[in-house]
Structures are given as structure tokens and as C-alpha cells.
Design an enzyme around this catalytic site. Sequence first.
Site, PDB file in Angstrom:
ATOM      1  CD  GLU A  76     -16.747 -90.624  13.208  1.00  0.00           C
ATOM      2  OE1 GLU A  76     -16.960 -90.295  12.020  1.00  0.00           O
ATOM      3  OE2 GLU A  76     -16.314 -89.813  14.054  1.00  0.00           O
ATOM      4  CG  ASN A  80     -19.787 -91.949   7.432  1.00  0.00           C
ATOM      5  OD1 ASN A  80     -19.363 -90.802   7.584  1.00  0.00           O
ATOM      6  ND2 ASN A  80     -18.989 -93.001   7.345  1.00  0.00           N
ATOM      7  NE  ARG A 134     -18.811 -84.303   7.666  1.00  0.00           N
ATOM      8  CZ  ARG A 134     -19.431 -83.960   8.786  1.00  0.00           C
ATOM      9  NH1 ARG A 134     -19.882 -82.745   8.942  1.00  0.00           N
ATOM     10  NH2 ARG A 134     -19.592 -84.830   9.738  1.00  0.00           N
TER      11      ARG A 134
END
Length: 173
Positions: A76, A80, A134
Site C-alpha cells: 500500500e 501510494n 482507486r
Amino acid sequence: MEKGTSLEELNNVEGTKGIGREEEQNRDTKTEESVYLEFESRSHNEQFARVVAAVFAARLDPTVEEVEDLKTAVSEAVTNAIIHGYEKEEGIVHMRLTMKGRELSVEVRDDGVGIADVKKAMEPLYTSKPSRERSGMGFSFMEAFMDNVWVDSAPGQGTTVRMVKKLEERLAR
């Protein structure tokens, strides 16, 4: 990575600048070990980062659940940095893994666009890229799978995500 990949082979993976290893003795006499790597902000390097984190943690004999938690949080944070940090351009993602005792720390940093409102960005379901489908759950997953998560960011100055996972004490085998 295939079984038996050496550090030398990892240093030759396309899109990476190599891996460095640091050790230092702290005042508690516990050895602190760190691995630092940087890689291009390409989506296939997210998997590379997950594998490096899992291999680094393996020395502490974590549970399967702890490894999966770590890999998910790293995924994650790196995603990002790639998707939001650099938007349409490529850049470098920096990752440092540190272990001290049974505590693992992960720092993922980009030098990209930064986040204007970190508090808002960390809200579940918030995404700055709704057109890219997203889910807006990245920070929520990091917080769910790690013991502590901190985010430092400012517009135009990039973002640093710091995460800590305290591994369960294990009896010697």
C-alpha cells in the site's frame, strides 16, 4: 524472485539502484539492522518491495500472518508513492527496513507532489484519483496491519510513510 536469489543478483534487478545493509550498536545493546533500497516508481517494483520486506523480516521468524500484514502494508505504501507521489512522471521510491529486537520499522518515501491535507488523505475511502478506480483504503490498510503509522508530507516536498510492526515473542525452537 526465485529461490536462492543473492544480494548481488538483487542489485542487478532492472529498475533498482541496489540494496545497502547497515548495522549499528545502540545503547540498549540490541543490534539494529537496516536495509535501504531505492527503485524506479514503476508498478512492477511494488512486488519487488514486498518480497524484500518479507525476506528481511524472515530472520525474526515471524508468523505467516505477520509476514502477510507486513507485505500488505508495504504494498500500500509503495503503491501510494508510485500512483499518487509521482502522478504522471517517474521518480525514485526510497524504502528503509529496520529491525531492533522484535520490532520492524518500514519507511517509504517519495520526492513527488506531496499531500496538502494528510488528515483528509488518511480518511477511509478518500482518494485523490477517483478516475483511476482507486479505493481510497491504502492508509486504512496500513493502519490495520501495522502497530503504528505516521505520514509526513507537504505539497511539492514528497511524502514519507513510517510504519512499525511489533512481532510476537516466539519460543526458541
